[in-house]
Design a protein around this motif. Sequence first.
Motif, PDB file in Angstrom:
ATOM      1  N   THR A   1       0.812  -1.231   0.000  1.00 35.94           N
ATOM      2  CA  THR A   1       0.000   0.000   0.000  1.00 35.94           C
ATOM      3  C   THR A   1       0.841   1.274   0.000  1.00 35.94           C
ATOM      4  OG1 THR A   1      -0.134  -0.057   2.429  1.00 35.94           O
ATOM      5  CG2 THR A   1      -1.895  -1.163   1.208  1.00 35.94           C
ATOM      6  N   LYS A   2       2.126   1.169  -0.338  1.00 35.98           N
ATOM      7  CA  LYS A   2       3.019   2.329  -0.231  1.00 35.98           C
ATOM      8  C   LYS A   2       2.612   3.471  -1.162  1.00 35.98           C
ATOM      9  CE  LYS A   2       6.413   0.449  -3.514  1.00 35.98           C
ATOM     10  NZ  LYS A   2       7.825   0.048  -3.694  1.00 35.98           N
ATOM     11  N   ASP A   3       1.916   3.159  -2.256  1.00 30.66           N
ATOM     12  CA  ASP A   3       1.503   4.196  -3.202  1.00 30.66           C
ATOM     13  C   ASP A   3       0.045   4.627  -3.006  1.00 30.66           C
ATOM     14  OD1 ASP A   3       4.013   4.194  -4.467  1.00 30.66           O
ATOM     15  OD2 ASP A   3       3.441   2.454  -5.689  1.00 30.66           O
ATOM     16  N   ASP A   4      -0.601   4.107  -1.967  1.00 33.16           N
ATOM     17  CA  ASP A   4      -2.003   4.447  -1.681  1.00 33.16           C
ATOM     18  C   ASP A   4      -2.046   5.603  -0.690  1.00 33.16           C
ATOM     19  OD1 ASP A   4      -4.648   4.633  -1.017  1.00 33.16           O
ATOM     20  OD2 ASP A   4      -4.876   2.545  -0.372  1.00 33.16           O
ATOM     21  N   PRO A   5      -2.511   6.787  -1.105  1.00 36.09           N
ATOM     22  CA  PRO A   5      -2.515   7.943  -0.192  1.00 36.09           C
ATOM     23  C   PRO A   5      -3.480   7.789   0.975  1.00 36.09           C
ATOM     24  CG  PRO A   5      -3.677   8.458  -2.238  1.00 36.09           C
ATOM     25  CD  PRO A   5      -3.028   7.122  -2.446  1.00 36.09           C
ATOM     26  N   THR A   6      -4.428   6.853   0.867  1.00 34.26           N
ATOM     27  CA  THR A   6      -5.390   6.643   1.956  1.00 34.26           C
ATOM     28  C   THR A   6      -4.922   5.583   2.951  1.00 34.26           C
ATOM     29  OG1 THR A   6      -6.658   4.918   0.804  1.00 34.26           O
ATOM     30  CG2 THR A   6      -7.255   7.232   0.374  1.00 34.26           C
ATOM     31  N   SER A   7      -3.765   4.980   2.688  1.00 30.64           N
ATOM     32  CA  SER A   7      -3.289   3.893   3.555  1.00 30.64           C
ATOM     33  C   SER A   7      -2.829   4.417   4.916  1.00 30.64           C
ATOM     34  CB  SER A   7      -2.120   3.171   2.882  1.00 30.64           C
ATOM     35  OG  SER A   7      -1.529   2.233   3.774  1.00 30.64           O
ATOM     36  N   THR A   8      -3.147   3.664   5.955  1.00 29.20           N
ATOM     37  CA  THR A   8      -2.672   3.986   7.309  1.00 29.20           C
ATOM     38  C   THR A   8      -1.622   2.979   7.770  1.00 29.20           C
ATOM     39  OG1 THR A   8      -4.443   2.694   8.360  1.00 29.20           O
ATOM     40  CG2 THR A   8      -4.887   5.037   7.923  1.00 29.20           C
ATOM     41  N   PHE A   9      -1.122   2.177   6.810  1.00 24.89           N
ATOM     42  CA  PHE A   9      -0.140   1.150   7.173  1.00 24.89           C
ATOM     43  C   PHE A   9       1.261   1.757   7.152  1.00 24.89           C
ATOM     44  CE2 PHE A   9      -3.778  -1.226   5.557  1.00 24.89           C
ATOM     45  CZ  PHE A   9      -4.000  -2.068   6.634  1.00 24.89           C
ATOM     46  N   ASN A  10       1.847   1.898   8.349  1.00 23.35           N
ATOM     47  CA  ASN A  10       3.167   2.482   8.513  1.00 23.35           C
ATOM     48  C   ASN A  10       3.781   1.942   9.803  1.00 23.35           C
ATOM     49  OD1 ASN A  10       2.138   4.193  10.730  1.00 23.35           O
ATOM     50  ND2 ASN A  10       1.088   5.300   9.078  1.00 23.35           N
ATOM     51  N   GLU A  11       5.026   2.293  10.055  1.00 22.23           N
ATOM     52  CA  GLU A  11       5.722   1.759  11.238  1.00 22.23           C
ATOM     53  C   GLU A  11       5.066   2.183  12.543  1.00 22.23           C
ATOM     54  OE1 GLU A  11       9.871   2.400  11.569  1.00 22.23           O
ATOM     55  OE2 GLU A  11      10.399   1.021   9.941  1.00 22.23           O
ATOM     56  N   GLY A  12       4.563   3.420  12.590  1.00 19.37           N
ATOM     57  CA  GLY A  12       3.920   3.895  13.811  1.00 19.37           C
ATOM     58  C   GLY A  12       2.709   3.076  14.176  1.00 19.37           C
ATOM     59  N   ASN A  13       1.867   2.778  13.184  1.00 22.79           N
ATOM     60  CA  ASN A  13       0.696   1.946  13.451  1.00 22.79           C
ATOM     61  C   ASN A  13       1.089   0.500  13.712  1.00 22.79           C
ATOM     62  OD1 ASN A  13      -1.886   3.316  13.531  1.00 22.79           O
ATOM     63  ND2 ASN A  13      -1.480   3.963  11.424  1.00 22.79           N
ATOM     64  N   LEU A  14       2.131   0.005  13.036  1.00 25.54           N
ATOM     65  CA  LEU A  14       2.601  -1.362  13.299  1.00 25.54           C
ATOM     66  C   LEU A  14       3.040  -1.503  14.753  1.00 25.54           C
ATOM     67  CD1 LEU A  14       3.605  -4.206  12.753  1.00 25.54           C
ATOM     68  CD2 LEU A  14       5.639  -3.225  11.647  1.00 25.54           C
ATOM     69  N   MET A  15       3.820  -0.554  15.246  1.00 23.42           N
ATOM     70  CA  MET A  15       4.284  -0.619  16.629  1.00 23.42           C
ATOM     71  C   MET A  15       3.102  -0.643  17.597  1.00 23.42           C
ATOM     72  SD  MET A  15       6.924   1.922  18.659  1.00 23.42           S
ATOM     73  CE  MET A  15       5.813   3.335  18.569  1.00 23.42           C
ATOM     74  N   GLN A  16       2.094   0.199  17.344  1.00 18.05           N
ATOM     75  CA  GLN A  16       0.955   0.258  18.257  1.00 18.05           C
ATOM     76  C   GLN A  16       0.078  -0.977  18.151  1.00 18.05           C
ATOM     77  OE1 GLN A  16       0.678   2.645  20.614  1.00 18.05           O
ATOM     78  NE2 GLN A  16      -0.914   1.297  21.428  1.00 18.05           N
ATOM     79  N   VAL A  17      -0.084  -1.508  16.947  1.00 19.52           N
ATOM     80  CA  VAL A  17      -0.870  -2.743  16.781  1.00 19.52           C
ATOM     81  C   VAL A  17      -0.239  -3.881  17.590  1.00 19.52           C
ATOM     82  CG1 VAL A  17      -1.434  -4.585  15.132  1.00 19.52           C
ATOM     83  CG2 VAL A  17      -1.951  -2.202  14.574  1.00 19.52           C
ATOM     84  N   LEU A  18       1.089  -3.979  17.553  1.00 24.33           N
ATOM     85  CA  LEU A  18       1.775  -5.030  18.309  1.00 24.33           C
ATOM     86  C   LEU A  18       1.586  -4.839  19.813  1.00 24.33           C
ATOM     87  CD1 LEU A  18       5.039  -5.198  16.195  1.00 24.33           C
ATOM     88  CD2 LEU A  18       3.304  -7.001  16.359  1.00 24.33           C
TER      89      LEU A  18
END
Length: 488
Positions: free
Chosen positions: A274-291
């Motif tokens: 989803t790196k080219d999707d401007p609506t994506s919320t998938f990033n390291e900050g959200n990954l850290m919090q999801v974990l």
Amino acid sequence: MLGLTGVLLALLLGLVILQFCKFQWTAKRLPPGPTPLPIIGNLWTVKFQLHHETLMQLARTYGNIMTLWAGQTPLIVLNGYQAVRDALVSNSENFSDRPVTPFFKLFANEKGIIVSNGHTWKQQRRFGLKTLRDLGLGKKGLEWRIQGEAQRLVEFIYSLEGRALDPKRCLMNSVSNVVTAMSFGHHFPLDDKLFLQLIESTDSVANFFGTHWGQLYDAFPWLMHRLPGPQQQTMQHLEFLRSFVMQEIRHHQENPSGDPQDVIDFYLDQIAKTKDDPTSTFNEGNLMQVLIDFFLAGTETTTTTLQWALLYMVIYPDIQDKVQKELDACVETEVIHYEDRKRLQYTNAVIHEIQRCRTALPCALPRQCVKDSTVQGYWIKEGTIIVFNLASAHCDPNHWDAPDTFTPTNFLDMDGNFKSNEAFLPFSAGHRICMGEQLAKTELFIFFTSLLRAFTFRLPQGVTEVNMTGIFGTTFKPHPYQICAIRR
């Protein structure tokens, strides 16, 4: 000088009177509740803690829908099954947001799953549900991991040879290892120092919100952030969790696997897709919090329920004996499977009754009203914070034959077969129902039955009384206790 002092006192008195009048004016448009005090609201009334039993007592005076003030902020508290259901189920979408409280902002800054909202919450939750399925939730793959941890726990307790132990640490370590294997792709030895620090930090952060200090932090964040106290230690534990999780993420980035094996692998793949999707919320900050969310949610409530489970077994040895006889008669395989619950009707009822009598998350996490709504005739304004007393639904005399007694017959029909009850809500309901409900059910069943099949639990010699009042934080824990596990 006296004149200046008099002016300042008059100004202070005027502010107090103005605040009191504001409370009274606003309260006219809210459900009834105790009269709030200036500045602190009703925090003194509830002893700076939203304890489920205190809320039930207040409901006898003010009704099942009432208003409490946390400092300057009104909270609408729902008690009893019908009020809770009408909001959680009938108006689920209207009450699906989390409030952005000072502690929630400190904890997640609107990232992850547990306390995020809107587009972020929808994307992250959808990812979480899909990943749990991909990792084997509801299938043999994830159940195999739970069975392995249960066996390691049994072997550890065997090694104690009947000596008294406080079961909290070993239970929490075992339950946590299910989550670490799922999230990070590996588990830890039960005595690993880093793992023990992880457990301690998880316990501190998960329970801070529901404590006196947590309520004070949300009411007066500008002050509590600067004062010494337990909140400072909780902040340090939160930083440790973030650092620990980020190390795991970096390790996965530097050592990529082929097919995804754990949550981090699946998430890193999702970031790439989803790196080219401007609506994506998938990033390291959200990954850290999801974990962090996975770890906190997947550890605390299950561990707490198992602590209560063993305590109830030593208090009711006749029930323990009946569970063991059913296990001996109905389970012939060496390993216990979740599917076995269909034959272990009484055992299944006992597990549910433990969850009913000692709801691990009695008041759930607060919600926020998304738009103006009505619940049982009361108008609730958009943005209002709602507290759901789930434990009150579990004590509602309109839905339980013996609401004040620990008795498995609450979940058994006349023929001794397991029966469900619509007022049973340990995992909440509606849009925010616990994402890991199926995982928690499987863990509770396999851990509980594995322990009861291997051991008979008794109080240590000379101990005759047990404190069942519990310690209220975010979760409702038993007081520390010791038991002896006698090999069968």
